[in-house]
Write an enzyme that holds these catalytic residues in place. Structure first.
Site, mmCIF file in Angstrom:
data_model
loop_
_atom_site.group_PDB
_atom_site.id
_atom_site.type_symbol
_atom_site.label_atom_id
_atom_site.label_comp_id
_atom_site.label_asym_id
_atom_site.label_seq_id
_atom_site.Cartn_x
_atom_site.Cartn_y
_atom_site.Cartn_z
ATOM 1 N N PRO A 2 32.881 89.448 -19.461
ATOM 2 C CA PRO A 2 34.088 89.825 -20.181
ATOM 3 C C PRO A 2 34.444 91.294 -19.932
ATOM 4 O O PRO A 2 33.651 92.185 -20.234
ATOM 5 C CB PRO A 2 33.708 89.605 -21.651
ATOM 6 C CG PRO A 2 32.468 88.775 -21.618
ATOM 7 C CD PRO A 2 31.784 89.093 -20.345
ATOM 8 N N GLU A 3 35.600 91.527 -19.368
ATOM 9 C CA GLU A 3 36.093 92.882 -19.164
ATOM 10 C C GLU A 3 37.339 93.039 -20.027
ATOM 11 O O GLU A 3 37.645 92.164 -20.825
ATOM 12 C CB GLU A 3 36.377 93.123 -17.676
ATOM 13 C CG GLU A 3 35.143 92.885 -16.822
ATOM 14 C CD GLU A 3 35.366 93.099 -15.336
ATOM 15 O OE1 GLU A 3 36.215 93.922 -14.965
ATOM 16 O OE2 GLU A 3 34.692 92.433 -14.541
ATOM 17 N N LYS A 54 36.419 97.466 -23.933
ATOM 18 C CA LYS A 54 35.870 96.112 -24.006
ATOM 19 C C LYS A 54 35.375 95.769 -25.404
ATOM 20 O O LYS A 54 34.719 94.751 -25.598
ATOM 21 C CB LYS A 54 34.705 95.959 -23.014
ATOM 22 C CG LYS A 54 35.100 96.206 -21.562
ATOM 23 C CD LYS A 54 33.894 96.218 -20.641
ATOM 24 C CE LYS A 54 34.229 96.816 -19.289
ATOM 25 N NZ LYS A 54 33.032 97.016 -18.450
#
Length: 282
Positions: A2-3, A54
């Site tokens: 996940p970015e 993030k």
DNA sequence: CTAGGATCCTGTCAGC
DNA sequence: TGCTGACAGGATCCTA
């Protein structure tokens, strides 16, 4: 992994599902994944969701904030009349919940649930008050969001790290927020720059193009978040497709470069798997 | 101050 | 078949 675009997708998805809902009970299945008192969260209503880099910031009615960081393998899964899941792209969100990798979950008053799955336990939820937020090291040292970065300031950052490889510098959250391995490779490809070039060797024009590339690839991914979300939501468990749709080089080693036709290659830079075109990246 | 490597964790996959 | 080691990659911590 996940970015920024994946976390933004989660934020937008959860905004529709959990805002205004009251948390009845919080289940901590892995102590390491949760910092704070579950009791401080129970009985509270979710009033808003923000994102910084993030990190996801879930605001509660008692003024506390739950900071969620997915690190590498975190997923947020909302289970209501339908299932919304986003974050680390694997298939475990299709399983019965709570599942093998569920570390934390919340029961809402209306009978729906929010699950936090995280295979490698690097991600966390952290309950914070205003003071914690104001003094938080991660948040305080985080660089600006890519679209708020001025080209001149970005060039300055590269000058300051003149001896370091470009990829290491754009991955460092102190320099610019939200870039991870995928978008670092994609941004370098966009700009035609080899990821291990020393920052000091970039011209102002190349630096501008790199910043433009980072913004463009991440914006394109966010814009497709709707379709990614829809894919994740489906009960048949179809995989999210942003990688297939947008990635030009990431996990494409052995394929033809879409720009010049040369072969996409893979190597290691800044301790990470790095994908590039040997033909048109200089 | 910067640069670079080790660390945290667990599942998957290649090689023997 | 079953073991071993490499790999995945975000952020922090430590050393030089």
């Amino acid at each position: 992994m996940p970015e920024l675009p994946e976390v933004e997708t989660i934020k937008r998805g959860l905004e529709k599902c959990i805002v205004e809902k009251k948390i009845q009970k919080l289940h901590i299945l892995c102590e390491k994944s949760f910092q704070g008192e579950p009791g401080a969260v129970e009985g509270q209503k979710i009033i808003g969701i923000r994102r910084r880099g993030k990190a996801l910031l879930i605001e509660l009615s008692n003024k506390l904030t739950v900071m969620v960081h997915l690190r590498m393998t975190g997923q947020m899964i909302y289970d209501g009349s339908e299932r919304f899941a986003a974050g680390h792209p694997d298939e475990s969100f299709r399983e019965e919940m709570p599942g093998r990798f569920t570390r934390i979950y919340a029961d809402f008053e209306d009978g729906t649930h929010l699950y936090f799955n995280d295979l490698r336990k690097f991600g966390f939820w952290k309950v914070m008050d205003d003071l914690d937020l104001a003094s938080d090291k991660f948040l305080n040292n985080l660089g600006v969001e890519p679209w708020e970065m001025k080209p001149a300031a970005f060039y300055e950052v590269l000058r300051r790290h003149a001896k370091a490889p470009v990829k290491a510098v754009i991955l460092d959250q102190h320099n610019i927020a939200g870039v991870g391995n995928i978008y670092a490779d994609e941004g370098c490809f966009y700009a035609g720059i080899l990821p291990w070039r020393e920052c000091g060797s970039l011209s102002r024009k190349e630096a501008d193009k790199l910043l433009e590339g980072l913004c463009k690839v991440m914006q394109a991914s966010i814009d497709s978040g709707g379709s990614t979300m829809k894919d994740y939501v489906r009960a048949d468990g179809t995989r999210g497709n942003y990688l297939e749709k947008f990635a030009q080089v990431f996990r494409r080693e052995g394929c033809e470069c879409p720009r010049c036709g040369a072969e996409i290659l893979k190597t290691r830079t800044a301790g990470r798997g790095t994908h590039y075109c040997g033909g048109c990246q200089k």
